[in-house]
Write a protein that holds these residues in place. Structure first.
Motif, PDB file in Angstrom:
ATOM      1  N   ALA A   1      69.288  59.849 -19.948  1.00  0.00           N
ATOM      2  CA  ALA A   1      69.842  60.321 -18.712  1.00  0.00           C
ATOM      3  C   ALA A   1      68.454  60.805 -17.541  1.00  0.00           C
ATOM      4  O   ALA A   1      68.305  60.711 -16.765  1.00  0.00           O
ATOM      5  N   ILE A   2      67.411  60.774 -18.404  1.00  0.00           N
ATOM      6  CA  ILE A   2      65.958  61.991 -17.714  1.00  0.00           C
ATOM      7  C   ILE A   2      65.102  59.819 -17.507  1.00  0.00           C
ATOM      8  O   ILE A   2      64.129  59.864 -16.110  1.00  0.00           O
ATOM      9  N   LEU A   3      65.487  59.134 -17.586  1.00  0.00           N
ATOM     10  CA  LEU A   3      64.658  57.342 -17.820  1.00  0.00           C
ATOM     11  C   LEU A   3      65.392  57.405 -16.673  1.00  0.00           C
ATOM     12  O   LEU A   3      64.719  56.768 -15.934  1.00  0.00           O
ATOM     13  N   ARG A   4      66.734  57.305 -17.146  1.00  0.00           N
ATOM     14  CA  ARG A   4      67.708  56.889 -15.306  1.00  0.00           C
ATOM     15  C   ARG A   4      67.243  57.730 -14.309  1.00  0.00           C
ATOM     16  O   ARG A   4      66.678  56.834 -12.758  1.00  0.00           O
ATOM     17  N   THR A   5      66.840  58.620 -14.138  1.00  0.00           N
ATOM     18  CA  THR A   5      66.588  59.724 -13.320  1.00  0.00           C
ATOM     19  C   THR A   5      64.708  59.386 -12.629  1.00  0.00           C
ATOM     20  O   THR A   5      64.461  58.976 -11.470  1.00  0.00           O
ATOM     21  N   ARG A   6      64.173  59.428 -13.728  1.00  0.00           N
ATOM     22  CA  ARG A   6      62.257  58.659 -13.434  1.00  0.00           C
ATOM     23  C   ARG A   6      62.756  56.779 -12.938  1.00  0.00           C
ATOM     24  O   ARG A   6      61.462  56.906 -11.704  1.00  0.00           O
ATOM     25  N   ALA A   7      63.426  56.761 -13.446  1.00  0.00           N
ATOM     26  CA  ALA A   7      64.057  55.265 -12.887  1.00  0.00           C
ATOM     27  C   ALA A   7      63.943  54.386 -11.356  1.00  0.00           C
ATOM     28  O   ALA A   7      63.713  53.672 -10.877  1.00  0.00           O
ATOM     29  N   GLU A   8      64.976  56.097 -10.912  1.00  0.00           N
ATOM     30  CA  GLU A   8      65.620  55.490  -9.607  1.00  0.00           C
ATOM     31  C   GLU A   8      64.274  55.762  -8.736  1.00  0.00           C
ATOM     32  O   GLU A   8      64.545  56.361  -7.281  1.00  0.00           O
ATOM     33  N   LEU A   9      62.958  56.822  -9.475  1.00  0.00           N
ATOM     34  CA  LEU A   9      61.730  56.988  -8.179  1.00  0.00           C
ATOM     35  C   LEU A   9      61.132  56.347  -7.870  1.00  0.00           C
ATOM     36  O   LEU A   9      60.316  56.012  -7.374  1.00  0.00           O
ATOM     37  N   LEU A  10      61.289  55.102  -9.038  1.00  0.00           N
ATOM     38  CA  LEU A  10      60.291  53.284  -8.651  1.00  0.00           C
ATOM     39  C   LEU A  10      60.005  53.031  -7.810  1.00  0.00           C
ATOM     40  O   LEU A  10      61.919  52.995  -7.213  1.00  0.00           O
TER      41      LEU A  10
ATOM     42  N   THR B   1      64.171  46.853 -11.323  1.00  0.00           N
ATOM     43  CA  THR B   1      65.582  46.475 -11.646  1.00  0.00           C
ATOM     44  C   THR B   1      65.996  46.491 -13.298  1.00  0.00           C
ATOM     45  O   THR B   1      66.827  46.396 -13.835  1.00  0.00           O
ATOM     46  N   ARG B   2      65.150  45.243 -14.063  1.00  0.00           N
ATOM     47  CA  ARG B   2      64.733  45.035 -15.361  1.00  0.00           C
ATOM     48  C   ARG B   2      65.727  46.044 -16.427  1.00  0.00           C
ATOM     49  O   ARG B   2      66.245  46.529 -16.663  1.00  0.00           O
ATOM     50  N   LEU B   3      64.356  46.926 -16.038  1.00  0.00           N
ATOM     51  CA  LEU B   3      64.371  48.514 -16.344  1.00  0.00           C
ATOM     52  C   LEU B   3      65.565  49.129 -16.438  1.00  0.00           C
ATOM     53  O   LEU B   3      66.109  49.702 -17.458  1.00  0.00           O
ATOM     54  N   ARG B   4      66.194  49.273 -15.348  1.00  0.00           N
ATOM     55  CA  ARG B   4      66.745  49.754 -14.707  1.00  0.00           C
ATOM     56  C   ARG B   4      68.153  49.558 -15.634  1.00  0.00           C
ATOM     57  O   ARG B   4      69.396  49.783 -16.155  1.00  0.00           O
ATOM     58  N   LEU B   5      68.288  48.191 -15.788  1.00  0.00           N
ATOM     59  CA  LEU B   5      69.734  47.381 -16.272  1.00  0.00           C
ATOM     60  C   LEU B   5      69.602  47.336 -17.795  1.00  0.00           C
ATOM     61  O   LEU B   5      70.615  47.699 -18.665  1.00  0.00           O
ATOM     62  N   ASP B   6      68.285  48.386 -18.579  1.00  0.00           N
ATOM     63  CA  ASP B   6      67.931  47.864 -20.260  1.00  0.00           C
ATOM     64  C   ASP B   6      68.237  49.539 -20.200  1.00  0.00           C
ATOM     65  O   ASP B   6      69.066  49.874 -21.334  1.00  0.00           O
ATOM     66  N   ILE B   7      68.127  50.430 -18.931  1.00  0.00           N
ATOM     67  CA  ILE B   7      68.689  51.385 -19.269  1.00  0.00           C
ATOM     68  C   ILE B   7      69.547  52.290 -19.510  1.00  0.00           C
ATOM     69  O   ILE B   7      70.373  52.875 -20.553  1.00  0.00           O
ATOM     70  N   GLU B   8      70.184  51.254 -18.152  1.00  0.00           N
ATOM     71  CA  GLU B   8      72.126  51.026 -18.457  1.00  0.00           C
ATOM     72  C   GLU B   8      72.957  50.730 -19.885  1.00  0.00           C
ATOM     73  O   GLU B   8      73.642  51.133 -20.097  1.00  0.00           O
ATOM     74  N   ARG B   9      72.061  49.555 -20.617  1.00  0.00           N
ATOM     75  CA  ARG B   9      72.770  48.891 -21.052  1.00  0.00           C
ATOM     76  C   ARG B   9      71.938  49.951 -22.513  1.00  0.00           C
ATOM     77  O   ARG B   9      73.024  50.494 -23.349  1.00  0.00           O
ATOM     78  N   LEU B  10      71.682  50.851 -22.310  1.00  0.00           N
ATOM     79  CA  LEU B  10      71.031  51.984 -23.459  1.00  0.00           C
ATOM     80  C   LEU B  10      72.103  53.024 -23.632  1.00  0.00           C
ATOM     81  O   LEU B  10      72.623  53.182 -24.624  1.00  0.00           O
ATOM     82  N   SER B  11      72.692  52.875 -22.256  1.00  0.00           N
ATOM     83  CA  SER B  11      73.277  54.452 -21.688  1.00  0.00           C
ATOM     84  C   SER B  11      75.176  53.921 -22.228  1.00  0.00           C
ATOM     85  O   SER B  11      75.664  54.893 -22.944  1.00  0.00           O
ATOM     86  N   HIS B  12      75.620  52.840 -22.196  1.00  0.00           N
ATOM     87  CA  HIS B  12      76.379  52.532 -22.381  1.00  0.00           C
ATOM     88  C   HIS B  12      75.756  52.191 -23.886  1.00  0.00           C
ATOM     89  O   HIS B  12      77.213  52.347 -24.573  1.00  0.00           O
TER      90      HIS B  12
END
Length: 489
Positions: free
Chosen positions: A286-295, A302-313
């Motif tokens: 959740a912390i990574l997702r929040t910080r990624a939204e600020l980039l 975009t690839r980082l956000r996809l990786d975070i979503e995959r990790l969350s899933h």
């Protein structure tokens, strides 16, 4: 490599018991012969006993006349056998008679009877003359011939007279010693002929009784084996009963129970670790997702956000997988047609965004099953995500509900190779290593189906793409045929 066949306990026991009985019998007979050989016993019965007493009583009086002295043994013999009679002759022709001697025995013996050591005199069967024994022996009175019997007529016997006589005469050398080299083969053959029928009878009786005894003795093991066969991952805490198990098998059953306990404890520890790990991962994700939204928006972000979503899933699927281990709660009546229509509507935006069309079909107005709605929704969602992920990004994804309790997800992608259709249900296995899936979706869906006494099959046929069928038993108990309309691999 030759495969070793398991041995049958009852036939092992049969063979060993027969061999043990035969060996015991041979040893017993051998010891008996050895004892007879060492002791050299003299078996005396009736007439022979009379001869033995008379041998010791024969002598001469003061005038040198042949006489039979009145010994204590002779008195007891006369008391025991009131019909005793005997004739004693010496070489000079002197004769001592006692008792009621049958007329034929009054005749003097020939030269042959004078030379033999002893003889048994028999008359034809059915007559009244008794059997008698004759003995030429050296006594105090010199060499005399004694002819004696304990009865004067066969009428003096009991109503039934049974006599067993065994005479063993072995070949001798010129010096009088037994010719053992010639005697032993014949003696062994005689012993074998005597023992083999006994061994055969004992073997047949063992063959008939031992299997029944073994089956009866091991009957409790059958129920224990059935109980062990029902143990699976959902009831691993079950312990096998030991009350009725034979004492020799009880240690094995107790060791098996201890092994089950250790396995269950280890399995629970692993589940607790995975559950805790999945929970702990949610916070940093959740912390990574929040910080990624600020980039700033760029391809790397975009690839980082996809990786975070995959990790969350992945973390969520791990958590869902562990929750299934403790699945509970009441079952509810679920209409697969309604559930399929709702799930198709929910996933339509994701399918459209990924480049698919999405359709829903129902072969019947309703298909009622007994299930936990949230779990079935989760299984269908995983199947839909899998179709969107691997459907090739084009074509139509179809949700089909049939009247037999089946919910199918069709796509028009490249499909799953036949040799991979069993492995795709394994946890963390991905058909395409570089795909974004976590490899838990199909495994989780299969576990949900198993918890509801259902199954998941990958269908095969002439169509393009993959068709996965989730089947659940209908509430009315009706089930589809063993092989569905479409062949299943």
């Amino acid at each position: 490599m030759i495969k070793v066949r398991p041995r049958s306990l009852q036939w092992v026991l049969v063979r060993r018991l027969i061999l043990l009985q035969a060996a015991t019998l041979f040893v017993f007979i051998g010891l008996l012969f050895l004892g007879v050989f060492i002791a050299q016993p003299r078996l005396l019965v009736d007439n022979e006993a009379a001869l033995d007493v008379l041998d010791r009583a024969v002598g001469r009086d003061a005038n040198g006349v042949l006489a039979v002295h009145e010994t204590e043994d002779l008195r007891e013999l006369r008391q025991s056998y009131p019909n005793l009679w005997y004739i004693v002759r010496d070489a000079a022709g002197q004769v001592v008679r006692y008792g009621n001697v049958p007329a034929p025995y009054e005749e003097a013996g020939g030269d042959l009877l004078q030379r033999v050591e002893g003889a048994k005199l028999l008359f034809e069967e059915g007559g009244t003359l008794p059997d008698a024994v004759l003995h030429n022996v050296e006594t105090e009175a010199g060499r005399v011939q004694i002819l004696a019997a304990t009865v004067s007529s066969r009428r003096d016997n009991e109503p039934l007279d049974v006599q067993i006589s065994i005479n063993v005469d072995m070949a001798r050398d010129l010096d009088g010693r037994t010719a053992w080299m010639e005697v032993m083969p014949t003696l062994v053959l005689v012993v074998l002929c005597f023992l083999l029928p006994i061994v055969l009878v004992m073997g047949v009786s063992t063959l008939l009784t031992t299997p029944a005894v073994v089956r009866r003795s091991l009957a409790s093991l059958v129920s224990t084996a059935d109980q062990a066969g029902r143990i699976d991952i959902d009831n691993r805490a079950v312990q096998l009963e030991t009350e009725e198990v034979p004492t020799e098998i009880a240690p094995l059953v107790r060791a098996f129970n201890r092994a089950l306990a250790r396995l269950g404890e280890g399995y629970d520890q692993r589940n607790r670790f995975l559950t805790d790990a999945a929970h702990e991962l949610r916070t940093p994700i959740a912390i990574l997702r929040t910080r990624a939204e600020l980039l700033q928006e760029d391809p790397e972000t975009t690839r980082l956000r996809l990786d975070i979503e995959r990790l969350s899933h992945l973390a969520q699927q791990l958590l869902d997988r562990q929750v299934l281990e403790h699945a509970g709660g009441p079952l509810e009546v679920v209409d697969l047609v309604s559930l399929g229509r709702v799930m198709a509507a929910d996933f339509a935006p994701l399918a459209f965004e990924a480049g698919y069309e999405l359709a829903f079909e129902a072969e019947a107005p309703g298909a009622l099953v007994s299930a936990r709605p949230r779990q079935i929704e989760q299984a269908v969602a995983n199947l839909l995500r899998n179709a969107i992920e691997h459907g090739g990004g084009a074509g139509t994804i179809t949700v089909l509900v049939d009247a037999a309790g089946g919910l199918e997800i069709h796509d028009e992608g490249p499909g799953i190779p036949v040799e991979e259709r069993d492995r795709v249900f394994e946890p963390f296995y991905r058909l395409r290593p570089r795909s974004t899936g976590a490899g838990l979706g199909l495994n989780l869906a299969r576990e949900i189906a198993r918890l509801h006494d259902g199954r998941i099959d990958i269908l095969t046929g002439p169509w393009r793409g993959t068709r996965v069928r989730l089947h659940l038993p209908l509430i009315d108990g009706s089930r589809p045929a063993a092989a569905p309309a479409r062949p299943i691999v």
